[in-house]
Design a protein around this motif. Structure first.
Motif, short mmCIF file in Angstrom:
data_model
loop_
_atom_site.label_atom_id
_atom_site.label_comp_id
_atom_site.label_asym_id
_atom_site.label_seq_id
_atom_site.Cartn_x
_atom_site.Cartn_y
_atom_site.Cartn_z
N PRO A 899 55.64 33.43 49.45
CA PRO A 899 55.07 34.77 49.66
C PRO A 899 55.73 35.84 48.82
N VAL A 900 56.73 35.47 48.00
CA VAL A 900 57.42 36.50 47.22
C VAL A 900 56.50 37.12 46.19
N HIS A 901 55.69 36.29 45.53
CA HIS A 901 54.77 36.79 44.51
C HIS A 901 53.36 36.38 44.89
N SER A 902 52.43 37.29 44.70
CA SER A 902 51.04 37.03 45.06
C SER A 902 50.20 36.94 43.80
N MET A 903 49.26 36.01 43.80
CA MET A 903 48.37 35.86 42.65
C MET A 903 47.49 37.08 42.46
N GLU A 904 47.24 37.81 43.54
CA GLU A 904 46.38 38.98 43.45
C GLU A 904 46.99 40.06 42.56
N GLU A 905 48.30 40.02 42.36
CA GLU A 905 48.97 41.03 41.54
C GLU A 905 48.91 40.73 40.05
N LEU A 906 48.40 39.56 39.67
CA LEU A 906 48.36 39.17 38.27
C LEU A 906 47.28 39.96 37.54
N PRO A 907 47.50 40.28 36.27
CA PRO A 907 46.48 41.03 35.51
C PRO A 907 45.23 40.18 35.29
N GLY A 908 44.08 40.81 35.50
CA GLY A 908 42.82 40.09 35.30
C GLY A 908 42.55 39.02 36.34
N TYR A 909 43.10 39.19 37.54
CA TYR A 909 43.00 38.16 38.58
C TYR A 909 41.54 37.87 38.95
N GLU A 910 40.76 38.93 39.19
CA GLU A 910 39.37 38.74 39.60
C GLU A 910 38.56 38.06 38.51
N GLU A 911 38.77 38.48 37.27
CA GLU A 911 38.02 37.88 36.16
C GLU A 911 38.37 36.40 36.01
N THR A 912 39.66 36.07 36.15
CA THR A 912 40.08 34.67 36.02
C THR A 912 39.47 33.81 37.12
N LEU A 913 39.46 34.33 38.35
CA LEU A 913 38.84 33.59 39.44
C LEU A 913 37.38 33.31 39.15
N THR A 914 36.69 34.30 38.62
CA THR A 914 35.26 34.14 38.33
C THR A 914 35.04 33.12 37.23
N ARG A 915 35.87 33.15 36.19
CA ARG A 915 35.71 32.19 35.10
C ARG A 915 35.98 30.76 35.57
N LEU A 916 37.01 30.60 36.40
CA LEU A 916 37.28 29.27 36.93
C LEU A 916 36.14 28.82 37.84
#
Length: 1340
Positions: A899-916
C-alpha cells in the motif's frame, strides 16, 4: 602495442630491459647524482634506516638489477612453501578430495574448493589432515540450509543419512538448526545466513575444537578430542540437496585470522614478501618527483601523481614491473601438474597485495582522484607486462572483487559495497581493460550480475537498521484496487507519530541504497558505451553478444541451477539496465531530433521476423518459427519485402525432420555463398548450425536465406538479393546498426512503420532483452518478495488479537495474563524485525523508482503489441513473452507495490489501463495466436480485469466496435473455446444485478478464516450495464446467435451439474464406509469446481433472461419454446436434487469437507430463484403464462421444491397463513443481509402464483377424466421400467435429452466431456431411492 585509456601512449619496446652499457646514455636520463639519490630513495630497504649519502653505494641502471636481487632476497626459512610441516600430513596445496572419501553425489567446482550438494546428505573431506598444533580453515556459507561443518578422521564412515558429527571422532557445527554434533547433539552457537563465514578451529595441543561466525567466537564446542597414534583430523562437510559452500584452507588470505592458529595451507610467504617490497618501491615512485632543473627530489601526495613520460621514471618502473609481473600473472604455459598450486599462489598475491593496494587508493582519495590513479596503474600494467600476464592478473582481480562485494557484511552506511563498486568502476573506465574483461571474464568466468545486486540483510541488528530506523510501524492490509485501507485521518496521535518516524527512517535507508544503485548504473553505462571503438569493437556490441548468450542460458537452461542467474539478482540487474538504457536513449534523442524519447520506446515488429535477433526456442504467437516462415512467406514478401529461397526453405524443412548431421552430398548441393549488396560474401555453412542443442525453430532461422528488396514495388527475379542471417557471435556493428544500404536490425520495415529511427538499433536489442529478462524470472521474484509484507500483516493481526485478549482477561487469572504478555512480547519483537526488513525490501525492490521502471516496461510492451498488431498476419511472429510481460507487469503494479505506492498515482494511468484493456479485449480470441498457454493467460487476465472497478471502466472506454467484438467472442458457442473462463467473465459483468447476487463472500463462509481480500473473486460487485447492453443487442441480432449460445450454456450446465452429483455420490459412499478412507483432494477440488461452474452458468442464464426475455417467452421465434422447455427441465432437476429431504446434497454439505467449502444451498438456490422470478414475476402476462405452463407441464416439477425456498416443508393450503420458517431449515428469509425485502416479496408472489396455477391445473385435469386416465395408464406402464429404460427426445442443438427425467436413473459412468452427444438429465431425487441401479438397456 600501445596503451589505451590515458592521455599519453608509450611504446613498450623503448623500455625493454637489456644489459646494454649504452642504456645510461638514453636521452632524458637525469644526471648521475640525482639519479643515484632517486634510485636509493625508491629502492631503499624498509628494514634498515637509509645510509648516509657518503657511505652508500652509487646506484644507476647498470647495477640496479644486482641491488634488486639483494633487496628481494628472502631467508631460507621464509622460502619454505613446499614439503611437509610438523603436525600436518598431505599435499601442501589443500583442496577437496573429489576422488574418494565422500559419500553421495556432490558437484565440486573446478578449483576444488567449492561444493554443491546434489543428494540427500553428501559428505566430502579435504586432501590434508592435521595431528598436532593449532589449525584453522574458513567456510563461506553460500546458502543457509542444512549443513554440518567440522572435522573427521579417516576411519569415519558416512552415508546418505549420517554425516559429519553423526559418528565417533567426527565433530560438526550446524548453524541451520543451531546445534553441535558428535553422535549426540546439543544447542550451540547461533544461526548462520548466506554470506556468513564460519571459522573452524582445532587445537590438538589442548584437545579442543571451536568455531567462529564472522570472526566472533562461538565458544569451545568440544573438549578431550581423541589424540595419539593414528589420530589425524580432516576438514569435512555434509550438506543436503542444493546447499553450497566455498572453502578457504589458505589459498586466499583468511577473512578473519585467529591469533595462534595457522591455516592448513601455508601462504606463499617468499613471494608475498617480494611483492610487498616491490609494491613499496612503486609507492615511492608515486610519492617522489624529479626536478631536473633544481637537481633535487620533491615529495608530493601520491594521489596527485601523473604519468608524464619521463625516461628515468619509466625505466625505474620497468625494473619494478619486470620483477612484479611474474608474481601476479601466470606463465604462458605452465606444466599441467603445477597449475593448481601456481594458480592458488597468484590468487593469494593478487588479493593480498594488489587488491589491498587498489582498495587503499580508492578509500584514500576522491572518486575522481581514485579513477585517475587506477587508470594510470592499469596503463603501466599493460605497458610493462605481457598481455597474458595482465589478462590473468585482471581476471583474478575481478574474481576477488566480485567475491568481496558479494559476501561483505552489510554495514549501516554500505561503505564496503561502495568501495568495491568504485574500484570496479575505476577498472572498467580503462578502455583496454574493460574490453578484455567484457569479452573474456564478466559473462564467461564470473556471474557479473552480482555487481548489480544489493543483498538483503537477514540480521537486522548487524546491518545497523536499528540505528537507521529506531521507531517501527507496520501498514494495515489494504485493497490493491483503490485505497480501502484504514484512512490516515483515523490514526491516533501515537500511530501518526510512529508512522512519521518510521517513514523518516525509511528515507534515510533509501538514500544510502541509492548511492550504491547509482554506482551500479555507472558500471552498466560503461559497458554500454559505443564511442570506444578505437582500434576494435565498441564495448556495447561486445556487451550485446554476451548479454544475448546470458539470456539464452537462462531461457533454455531452466532447471540447471549452476547455469541460472538467481532471480533476486535478475531483479536488480533489470532495474539498473533500464536506467542505463533510458540514459543512452534520451542522449541519442538530444543529438537526433527526429528520434523518439525513451517514454515513447517500443520494439519495431520487423525485429521479430527478419532474423537479426535470436530468440532461441522461445514460442511465437503463431507457433514455431519454421512453420510461420513457410505459411506466411507470401505475406513476408508483400508486406516486408522479405523472401525465402525455396532451396533453403526445403533444406530447412529437412533439418526440421532430421536433427542429425546432414549427409555430405546434401551439404554439397546446398548453396555455399550468399550475395549481398555491393559484392559477394563467402558463407560456408557453420558447423554449429548442426548442433543438436539448437532448437528446430532456431535451426530454421539460422539456415534460411532471407532476401530483401528496398523499393516497395512488385518483386522480380533479378531484384532478389540474398543476405545472411547471423548468430549473435558473428554479428558486427554494421549488422546491428546498419549502413547506407542496410537497415541492420530494422531490415524488412513494414509499410505501417514510420521511416524515421526510434533510436540506435543496438538500444532496441537491449530493450528487447530487458523485456525478456522480466519474463524469465523477475515477475516471479517480485511476487515472492511480497511474502515479507504478508508476514507483517499476519503478525500484526496476531498482536492485535493478543492485545484484545489481554484487555478482556480477568486480572485474577495471572497465569493466563503471563502467557498473553509473553506472546505479546514475542509478536512485538518479531514485528520490529520484520518492519525493518520490510523497509529494506521497499527501498530495494518496491520503491517509487522501481515501480516507474516496471510501469515503463508495461508501456513499452503495450506499444510493441499495438505496432505489431498493425502488421496483420505478421503479428504472429511476435514472441509470446511480450503479451505475458504486459499482463504480468500490470498485475505486479497492482498487487505488489501497495500500500505504500498506488498505481493510480502513475502518470497516464487511465490511458494505460484503457490501452491494456483494448489489447486484452481484441487478442483473447485472436486467431493469429495459437499457443494454448498464452491464450489462457489472456483469458484469465481479461477475467481478472473485469473484476475491479477501475479496470472495468477502462474496458468500457475502449472503442465501441472493439467492445462489441469482445462480447461477440464471449458469446461464441462454448464447445469451441475455454468456456469456463468465458462464462466467468460474463458472470462478472452481471454480478451485483442478479437476485441476491451482491455478496463478496458466501454467507456460510463469513465465520471462516478470511482469504486474501485482493483476490479477484472476493472483490465487491461492479456490474457493467454498458457491456450487458452490448450482449443484449447481439443476442437480438440474428436468428442463430441466441440459440447457439444458449444451447451451449444449457449443455454445459447439464454436464457440470451431472458431474457434480456423480462426484458427491462417490464422496458420500466413501464417507459411509466403515474402514478409514481419505478422499483425494484433487477430486474434491474438481467437485467444487463443477459446483461453482453450475452456479455461474445459472447466473448467465439469469442475465440472459433479464436482458432478453423474448428469447424464451416470445414463441413467435422458432426456438423459444424448445429453449424454455430445456430450461424448465434443468431448473426442476437442480431444485429436486438440492431441496429433497435428507438427500445426498444435504449430507455432503453437512460433512463440511476441506475443499468443498463453497458447496452450499444458498448460491445455487438463489441463482435458480433469480431465473424463476424473472420468468414468473417480472415478465409480461403472456410470457408469464407460457413459462408457468411449461414449468408445470414438466413431469419433474414439484411445488414442494419451491416451498423449500421459504423454509416451508409443504405447500400451504389455500386461504391459510404460511407457517413461520423453521430455523433449522433453509430459508431465503434467513438471509436478510443479502436478499432485500422486495426480492423476498417477489419470491412469495411467485410461490402464490405457482400454488394457484398448480391447483387450477389439477382441477382442470379432473375435468378431463378420459385423458387423465390415459396419461395415468401410460405413466404407470412406463414407471414399471424405471430402472431399465431411458426415453429420449432430440433437443434443438442436436443433443439427445430425456423426454421424461423421472424415468431416468443416473448414468452408469459420468460424461467425460461437455461435447458428448448422449447427455441424459439426472433423475428427480426421491427419498426412497438415492442410489439407483445401473440401467440394463437404453432405447431411443
Amino acid at each position: 602495442m600501445a596503451s589505451k585509456g590515458s592521455s599519453m601512449s608509450f611504446s613498450r619496446k623503448s623500455y625493454r630491459l637489456t644489459s646494454d652499457a649504452e642504456k645510461s646514455r638514453v636521452t632524458g636520463i637525469v644526471q648521475e647524482k640525482l639519479l643515484n639519490d632517486y634510485l636509493h630513495r625508491i629502492f631503499s630497504s624498509p628494514e634498515h634506516a637509509p645510509a648516509a649519502a657518503t657511505s652508500r653505494k652509487p646506484l644507476n641502471f647498470q647495477n640496479l638489477p644486482e641491488h634488486l636481487d639483494q633487496l628481494l632476497h628472502v631467508d631460507n626459512e621464509d622460502e619454505e612453501s613446499q614439503g611437509q610441516v610438523e603436525g600436518r600430513l598431505g599435499p601442501s596445496t589443500v583442496v577437496l578430495d573429489h576422488t574418494g572419501g565422500f559419500e553421495g553425489l556432490l558437484l565440486v567446482d573446478d578449483d576444488l574448493l567449492g561444493v554443491i550438494g546434489h543428494s540427500n546428505f553428501g559428505t566430502i573431506r579435504s586432501t590434508t589432515c592435521v595431528y598436532k598444533g593449532k589449525w584453522v580453515y574458513e567456510v563461506l556459507i553460500s546458502s543457509q540450509g542444512l549443513m554440518q561443518i567440522g572435522w573427521c578422521t579417516i576411519n569415519c564412515r558416512f552415508n546418505q543419512e549420517e554425516g559429519v558429527g553423526d559418528t565417533h571422532n567426527s565433530y560438526a557445527y550446524d548453524g541451520n538448526r543451531v546445534r553441535k554434533w558428535n553422535v549426540t547433539t546439543t544447542n550451540y552457537g547461533k544461526a548462520w545466513a548466506a554470506g556468513d563465514i564460519v571459522s573452524c578451529l582445532i587445537d590438538l595441543d589442548d584437545g579442543t575444537l571451536s568455531f567462529c561466525l564472522n570472526g566472533v567466537s562461538l565458544g569451545t564446542a568440544f573438549e578431550n578430542l581423541s589424540r595419539g597414534l593414528g589420530m589425524a583430523y580432516f576438514p569435512a562437510i555434509s550438506l543436503s540437496f542444493k546447499e553450497s559452500v566455498a572453502f578457504n584452507f589458505g589459498s586466499r588470505p583468511l577473512r578473519y585470522p585467529v591469533a595462534g592458529y595457522r591455516p592448513l595451507q601455508d601462504p606463499p610467504r617468499a613471494d608475498l614478501v617480494r611483492a610487498q617490497k616491490l609494491l613499496g618501491c612503486f609507492r615511492a615512485v608515486l610519492s617522489v618527483e624529479l626536478d631536473p632543473v633544481e637537481g633535487r627530489l620533491v615529495e608530493k601526495d601520491s594521489s596527485e601523481w601523473q604519468l608524464q613520460g619521463q625516461p628515468t621514471v619509466l625505466l625505474t618502473l620497468a625494473h619494478i614491473f619486470h620483477r612484479f609481473a611474474p608474481l601476479l600473472g601466470r606463465g604462458r604455459r605452465p606444466p599441467p601438474h603445477q597449475c593448481p598450486p601456481l594458480v592458488q599462489r597468484k590468487v593469494y598475491l593478487v588479493e593480498a597485495v594488489l587488491m589491498s593496494f587498489l582498495r587503499g587508493v580508492v578509500e584514500a582519495g576522491t572518486p575522481a582522484q581514485a579513477q585517475s590513479m587506477v587508470r594510470q596503474i592499469l596503463d603501466l600494467l599493460w605497458l610493462f607486462m605481457e598481455d597474458y600476464e595482465v589478462q590473468d592478473c585482471l581476471k583474478q582481480l575481478m574474481m576477488s572483487l566480485l567475491r568481496l562485494y558479494r559476501f561483505s557484511p552489510i554495514v549501516p552506511d554500505l561503505s564496503l559495497q561502495i568501495h568495491y563498486l568504485r574500484l570496479t568502476i575505476a577498472i572498467l573506465r580503462h578502455e583496454k581493460s574493460r574490453k578484455f574483461l567484457l569479452s573474456n571474464v564478466l559473462f564467461d568466468v564470473l556471474r557479473s550480475v552480482v555487481f548489480f545486486y544489493i543483498k538483503s540483510p537477514l540480521r537486522v541488528e548487524e546491518a545497523g537498521l536499528q540505528e537507521l530506523i529506531p521507531t517501527t510501524w507496520w501498514p494495515h492490509r489494504s485493497s490493491r484496487e483503490g485505497k480501502d485501507s484504514k484512512d490516515v485521518k483515523d490514526e491516533t496521535a501515537e500511530e501518526h507519530r510512529r508512522r512519521r518516524a518510521y517513514e523518516r527512517g525509511c528515507q534515510r535507508l533509501k538514500k544510502r541504497i541509492e548511492v550504491v544503485e547509482e554506482l551500479q548504473v555507472q558500471i552498466l553505462k560503461l559497458l554500454l558505451n559505443n564511442k570506444d571503438d578505437n582500434g576494435g569493437e565498441a564495448s556495447r556490441y561486445i556487451f550485446l553478444t554476451k548479454f544475448r548468450k546470458f539470456l539464452q542460458e537462462n531461457a533454455s537452461g531452466r532447471g540447471n541451477m549452476p547455469m541460472l542467474c538467481p532471480p533476486e539478482y535478475m531483479v536488480c540487474f533489470l532495474h539498473r539496465l533500464i536506467s542505463a538504457l533510458r540514459y543512452y536513449w534520451d542522449e541519442y534523442k538530444a543529438s537526433n531530433p527526429r528520434a523518439s524519447f525513451s517514454e515513447e520506446a517500443y520494439v519495431p515488429p520487423q525485429v521479430f521476423y527478419n532474423g537479426k535477433v535470436d530468440y532461441f526456442d522461445l514460442q511465437r504467437l503463431g507457433g514455431l518459427l519454421s512453420h510461420l516462415r513457410k505459411t506466411l512467406k507470401d505475406d513476408l514478401a508483400s508486406k516486408a519485402n522479405i523472401l525465402i529461397d525455396p532451396l533453403e526453405l526445403q533444406a530447412a524443412t529437412m533439418d526440421d525432420l532430421d536433427e542429425d548431421e546432414e549427409p555430405a552430398p546434401a551439404a554439397a548441393q546446398r548453396p555455399m555463398q550468399a550475395l549481398a549488396m555491393g559484392g559477394v560474401l563467402p558463407l560456408p555453412r557453420p558447423s554449429w548450425l548442426s548442433s543438436p542443442t539448437l532448437g528446430r525453430a532456431n535451426r530454421f532461422l539460422s539456415t534460411a536465406a532471407v532476401s530483401l528488396m528496398t523499393p516497395r514495388r512488385p518483386l522480380t527475379t533479378s531484384e532478389k538479393v540474398k543476405v545472411r542471417t547471423l548468430s549473435a557471435e558473428q554479428r558486427t556493428r554494421e549488422d546491428i546498426e546498419g549502413s547506407h544500404w542496410n537497415e541492420g536490425l530494422l531490415l524488412g520495415r513494414p509499410p505501417e512503420e514510420p521511416e524515421q529511427p526510434l533510436t540506435e538499433n543496438s538500444l532496441l536489442e537491449v530493450l528487447d532483452g530487458a523485456v525478456m529478462m522480466y519474463n524469465l524470472s523477475v515477475h516471479q521474484q517480485l511476487g515472492k518478495m511480497v511474502g515479507v509484507s504478508d508476514d507483517v500483516n499476519e503478525y500484526a493481526v496476531a498482536l492485535r488479537d493478543t492485545e484484545d485478549k489481554l484487555r478482556r482477561c480477568p486480572k485474577r487469572r495471572k497465569d493466563i495474563l503471563a502467557e498473553l504478555t509473553k506472546s505479546q512480547k514475542v509478536f512485538s519483537e518479531k514485528l520490529d524485525h520484520l518492519s525493518r526488513r520490510l523497509a529494506w525490501v521497499h527501498a530495494t525492490v518496491y520503491s517509487q523508482e522501481k515501480m516507474l521502471d516496471i510501469y515503463w516496461l508495461l508501456r513499452v510492451c503495450l506499444r510493441t503489441v499495438e505496432h505489431g498488431d498493425r502488421t496483420g498476419s505478421l503479428f504472429a511472429f511476435m514472441p509470446e513473452f511480450y503479451l505475458s510481460v504486459a499482463i504480468n507487469s500490470y498485475s505486479a503494479l497492482k498487487n505488489y507495490f501497495g500500500p505504500v505506492h498506488s498505481m493510480e498515482e502513475l502518470p497516464g494511468y487511465e490511458e494505460t489501463l484503457t490501452r491494456l484493456a483494448a489489447i486484452l479485449a481484441k487478442h483473447f480470441a485472436d486467431t493469429r495466436i495459437v499457443g494454448t498457454d498464452i491464450r489462457d493467460s489472456l483469458m484469465q487476465a481479461l477475467a481478472s480485469y473485469v473484476c475491479y472497478p477501475h479496470s472495468l471502466r477502462a474496458v468500457e472506454r475502449i472503442p465501441e466496435e472493439q467492445r462489441i467484438a469482445m462480447v461477440r467472442s464471449l458469446l461464441a458457442p462454448y464447445e469451441q473455446r475455454p468456456w469456463a473462463q468465458t462464462n466467468w467473465i460474463l458472470v462478472r459483468l452481471w454480478r451485483g444485478c442478479g437476485f441476491g447476487y451482491r455478496y463478496t463472500r458466501l454467507p456460510h463462509l463469513l465465520k471462516t478464516k478470511p482469504e486474501d481480500a485482493n483476490l479477484p473473486s472476493l472483490q465487491k460487485p461492479c456490474p457493467s450495464t454498458l457491456l450487458q447492453q452490448h450482449m443484449a443487442d447481439l443476442l437480438r441480432e440474428g436468428p442463430d446467435v441466441a440459440p447457439s449460445f444458449l444451447n451451449s450454456v444449457l449443455n454445459q450446465l447439464n454436464w457440470a451439474f451431472s458431474e457434480f452429483i456423480g462426484m458427491i455420490q462417490e464422496i458420500q459412499q466413501a464417507a459411509e464406509r466403515l474402514e478409514r478412507n481419505f478422499v483425494d483432494s484433487r477430486q474434491l477440488k474438481v467437485c467444487a469446481t463443477c459446483f461453482d461452474l453450475s452456479v455461474s452458468l445459472l447466473r448467465v442464464l439469469e442475465m440472459t433472461i433479464t436482458l432478453v426475455p423474448e428469447i424464451f417467452l416470445d414463441w413467435a421465434r422458432p426456438t423459444s419454446e424448445m429453449l424454455l422447455r430445456r430450461l424448465a427441465q434443468l431448473l426442476n432437476q437442480v431444485l429436486n436434487r438440492v431441496t429433497a429431504e435428507r438427500n445426498l446434497f444435504d449430507r455432503v454439505v453437512t460433512l463440511r469437507l476441506p475443499g468443498l467449502e463453497s458447496v452450499d444451498h444458498y448460491p445455487i438456490l438463489v441463482a435458480v430463484t433469480g431465473i424463476l422470478v424473472r420468468l414468473l414475476v417480472h415478465g409480461p402476462a403472456s410470457g408469464t403464462e407460457r413459462a408457468t405452463s411449461v414449468l408445470l407441464a414438466d413431469p419433474c416439477f414439484q411445488l414442494r421444491s419451491i416451498c423449500y425456498l421459504l423454509g416451508q416443508p409443504e405447500p400451504p393450503a389455500p386461504g391459510t397463513v404460511p407457517p413461520a420458517p423453521d430455523r433449522k431449515r433453509f430459508s431465503l428469509q434467513s438471509y436478510t443481509d443479502y436478499i432485500s425485502v422486495e426480492e423476498l416479496a417477489q419470491v412469495e408472489q411467485m410461490l402464490a402464483h405457482l400454488t394457484s396455477a398448480s391447483a387450477q391445473a389439477a382441477a382442470a385435469s379432473l375435468v378431463s377424466g378420459s385423458h387423465c386416465t390415459h396419461v395415468h395408464t401410460t405413466q404407470t406402464h412406463v414407471s414399471t421400467n424405471v430402472h431399465t429404460t431411458h426415453v429420449w427426445h432430440v433437443s434443438l442443438s442436436g443433443y439427445l435429452t430425456p423426454a421424461h427425467p423421472a424415468l431416468c436413473s443416473p448414468p452408469a459412468r459420468r460424461i467425460s466431456a461437455p461435447s458428448a452427444m448422449l447427455t441424459p438429465f439426472l433423475p428427480c431425487s426421491s427419498p426412497v431411492a438415492t442410489s439407483p441401479a445401473k440401467p440394463a438397456s437404453t432405447s431411443i
